[in-house]
Design a protein around this motif. Sequence first.
Motif, PDB file in Angstrom:
ATOM      1  N   THR A 110     -12.841  10.065 -11.327  1.00 21.17           N
ATOM      2  CA  THR A 110     -13.380   9.395 -10.151  1.00 21.17           C
ATOM      3  C   THR A 110     -13.083  10.208  -8.893  1.00 21.17           C
ATOM      4  O   THR A 110     -11.994  10.742  -8.719  1.00 21.17           O
ATOM      5  CB  THR A 110     -12.741   8.001 -10.004  1.00 21.17           C
ATOM      6  N   THR A 111     -14.056  10.307  -8.006  1.00 17.75           N
ATOM      7  CA  THR A 111     -13.847  11.034  -6.756  1.00 17.75           C
ATOM      8  C   THR A 111     -12.942  10.219  -5.849  1.00 17.75           C
ATOM      9  O   THR A 111     -13.278   9.113  -5.442  1.00 17.75           O
ATOM     10  CB  THR A 111     -15.185  11.291  -6.057  1.00 17.75           C
ATOM     11  N   TRP A 112     -11.792  10.756  -5.524  1.00 18.72           N
ATOM     12  CA  TRP A 112     -10.815  10.053  -4.688  1.00 18.72           C
ATOM     13  C   TRP A 112      -9.950  11.111  -4.019  1.00 18.72           C
ATOM     14  O   TRP A 112      -8.858  11.412  -4.456  1.00 18.72           O
ATOM     15  CB  TRP A 112      -9.977   9.119  -5.549  1.00 18.72           C
ATOM     16  N   PRO A 113     -10.438  11.743  -2.953  1.00 16.46           N
ATOM     17  CA  PRO A 113      -9.708  12.868  -2.358  1.00 16.46           C
ATOM     18  C   PRO A 113      -8.386  12.423  -1.754  1.00 16.46           C
ATOM     19  O   PRO A 113      -8.297  11.350  -1.162  1.00 16.46           O
ATOM     20  CB  PRO A 113     -10.661  13.375  -1.279  1.00 16.46           C
ATOM     21  N   LEU A 114      -7.360  13.233  -1.925  1.00 15.58           N
ATOM     22  CA  LEU A 114      -6.066  12.954  -1.327  1.00 15.58           C
ATOM     23  C   LEU A 114      -6.150  13.090   0.186  1.00 15.58           C
ATOM     24  O   LEU A 114      -6.763  14.017   0.711  1.00 15.58           O
ATOM     25  CB  LEU A 114      -5.013  13.919  -1.855  1.00 15.58           C
ATOM     26  N   ALA A 115      -5.504  12.155   0.875  1.00 13.34           N
ATOM     27  CA  ALA A 115      -5.478  12.229   2.328  1.00 13.34           C
ATOM     28  C   ALA A 115      -4.594  13.375   2.798  1.00 13.34           C
ATOM     29  O   ALA A 115      -4.801  13.956   3.845  1.00 13.34           O
ATOM     30  CB  ALA A 115      -4.989  10.911   2.909  1.00 13.34           C
ATOM     31  N   ARG A 167      -3.273   0.985  -7.138  1.00 15.26           N
ATOM     32  CA  ARG A 167      -3.171   2.088  -8.078  1.00 15.26           C
ATOM     33  C   ARG A 167      -2.770   3.344  -7.328  1.00 15.26           C
ATOM     34  O   ARG A 167      -2.765   3.379  -6.091  1.00 15.26           O
ATOM     35  CB  ARG A 167      -4.478   2.285  -8.855  1.00 15.26           C
ATOM     36  N   PHE A 168      -2.430   4.380  -8.083  1.00 16.55           N
ATOM     37  CA  PHE A 168      -1.966   5.646  -7.532  1.00 16.55           C
ATOM     38  C   PHE A 168      -2.855   6.783  -8.028  1.00 16.55           C
ATOM     39  O   PHE A 168      -3.521   6.670  -9.062  1.00 16.55           O
ATOM     40  CB  PHE A 168      -0.523   5.925  -7.978  1.00 16.55           C
ATOM     41  N   ARG A 182     -12.061  -4.049  -8.325  1.00 16.70           N
ATOM     42  CA  ARG A 182     -12.879  -2.841  -8.425  1.00 16.70           C
ATOM     43  C   ARG A 182     -12.647  -1.874  -7.270  1.00 16.70           C
ATOM     44  O   ARG A 182     -13.318  -0.849  -7.165  1.00 16.70           O
ATOM     45  CB  ARG A 182     -14.355  -3.220  -8.503  1.00 16.70           C
ATOM     46  N   PHE A 183     -11.757  -2.211  -6.350  1.00 14.71           N
ATOM     47  CA  PHE A 183     -11.380  -1.356  -5.219  1.00 14.71           C
ATOM     48  C   PHE A 183     -12.559  -1.082  -4.289  1.00 14.71           C
ATOM     49  O   PHE A 183     -12.663  -0.026  -3.681  1.00 14.71           O
ATOM     50  CB  PHE A 183     -10.747  -0.046  -5.715  1.00 14.71           C
TER      51      PHE A 183
END
Length: 550
Positions: free
Chosen positions: A22-27, A127-128, A91-92
């Motif tokens: 899943t696309t979830w770029p780190l801040a 979640r992490f 589902r965030f």
Amino acid sequence: MALSRRTLLLGSAAAGAAAATTTWPLAVSAAPARGPLRTDPFTLGVASGDPDSDGFVLWTRLAPNPLAEDGAGGMPSRDVAVEWRIAADERFRKVVRRGVVVARPASAHAVHVELGGLPPAREFFYRFRAESFLSPIGRTRTAPARWSLPSALAMSFASCSQYEHGYFTAYRRLAEGEPDLVLHLGDYQYEYPADTYTIPGGNPRDHQGPETVTLANYRQRHAQYKTDPDLQAAHAVAPWAVIFDDHEIENNWADEVPEQPDPDFPARRAAAFQAYYENMPLRRTSIPRGIDMRLYRRLHWGRLATFHLLDTRQFRDDQGCGDGYKDCPAAADPTRSITGAEQEAWLLDGFHRSSARWDILGQQVFFGRRDNNSGPATVLSMDSWDGYAASRDRITRGWVDAGVRNPVVLTGDVHAHWADDLKLDWADPASITVGAELVCSSITSSGDGADVVPGTHPWAAWNPHLRFYNNQRGYVRTRITTDALTADFQVVPFVTRPGAPVHTRATFVIEDRVPGLHQIADTPTAGGTAGLRAPSAAGAETVRQETRRP
């Protein structure tokens, strides 16, 4: 088709790796010093804990090789940025808070995110993410506002999960009940090497590694327990509040006194405390300072319930007369304490300040009196509150003097379900009842156990305040309302193989302003009936068990 909450939570451990694309770029990015993580580091699951009206603690620990002997979990010796997210939906789609925390080698890459500023009495999902990997999803909640009086709280409590003695099915069944809050009352893990603490027929599982003595040992042992999918499910379903007992370090320790002489015990205690904090969803107020750790604390569920979580190990005087069941003069010594003076004063002050409908003591060892001798001698367990009678009397009289509305004591340790009325004068069976104690069985410790006909425990005849006993494994499920606390004693018929069903063995009610227990249901297994009878073989076996390692 919408997924159910139970499907998401109980299946999220398996789904975590698949969701990692899943696309979830780190801040914030921490540049990998020696290459990226190549395997899933979320093998230990996720957890939350210590909820209050505006927040809670989120926890995980990175460990792609959780059973590594060095306790490092297979992680590289570098910092790793871990992003966390909290959402109002499973589902965030409605993310309400996000951030980044750094997991460091010095803390075994454990992550604690202590949050505030959230609305009260709300359910959240979290979640992490670490580099390209996503963790399983957890469910948590904030407590109600301190001034509010919520209508109900679903709380379950458990203790004593010896990994070698069976499968953690009871944790799975606890999770399936979707409580609002879970209390764990100690013996979360055990210190023994394989084949040392055994049950009849042999242990169905083995501990990895030697007896836990060093920091690496304790980290490895905690990791082995956390890899269990049933335990992961129980952590993921609700916030926990945890306290330790003895086996988180070693059997029957007391303050700085080990079970057997050991000049290195202070170092062992410090290592165990550090590993315990690293692996539990605790607030920063519980960060160990050498051999000391502040674990006693309060949780408030609005004005419905205040939980006074106690530490009966770290500050106690050593057990009298060499431990075990004894007719021991030290038990009545007024100078002896199981809590220490500072914690006792804190507790008594809490009673006087309380405006809660229910004041609940979450603690480790048996509070009520259990005389195991039918003759004139009084033979008591020196490892329980019986071994510190004056300490118990000060606290019991303290809640009476403070006018506590509904005092209830929750207990673990003894590997069996019990329920008992609490007295001011234990020598007089007709004296007034001033509270109630609910004791949960073990999750696995002592193996399968056996169903017991109510009233047949050998000690019941001369301990009439002991209202219930059962020797099966399980946990206690409660529903707390403004009018009553209802306790369901949940049992599984076996733990030495997986997949056991669960059923309610007995149900007791404590009514508002009516101290003591009222049984409203008894559900024996096949062949069991209610009533007082001669001691059964199962009851006699329990007496033998309770003279061994608890």
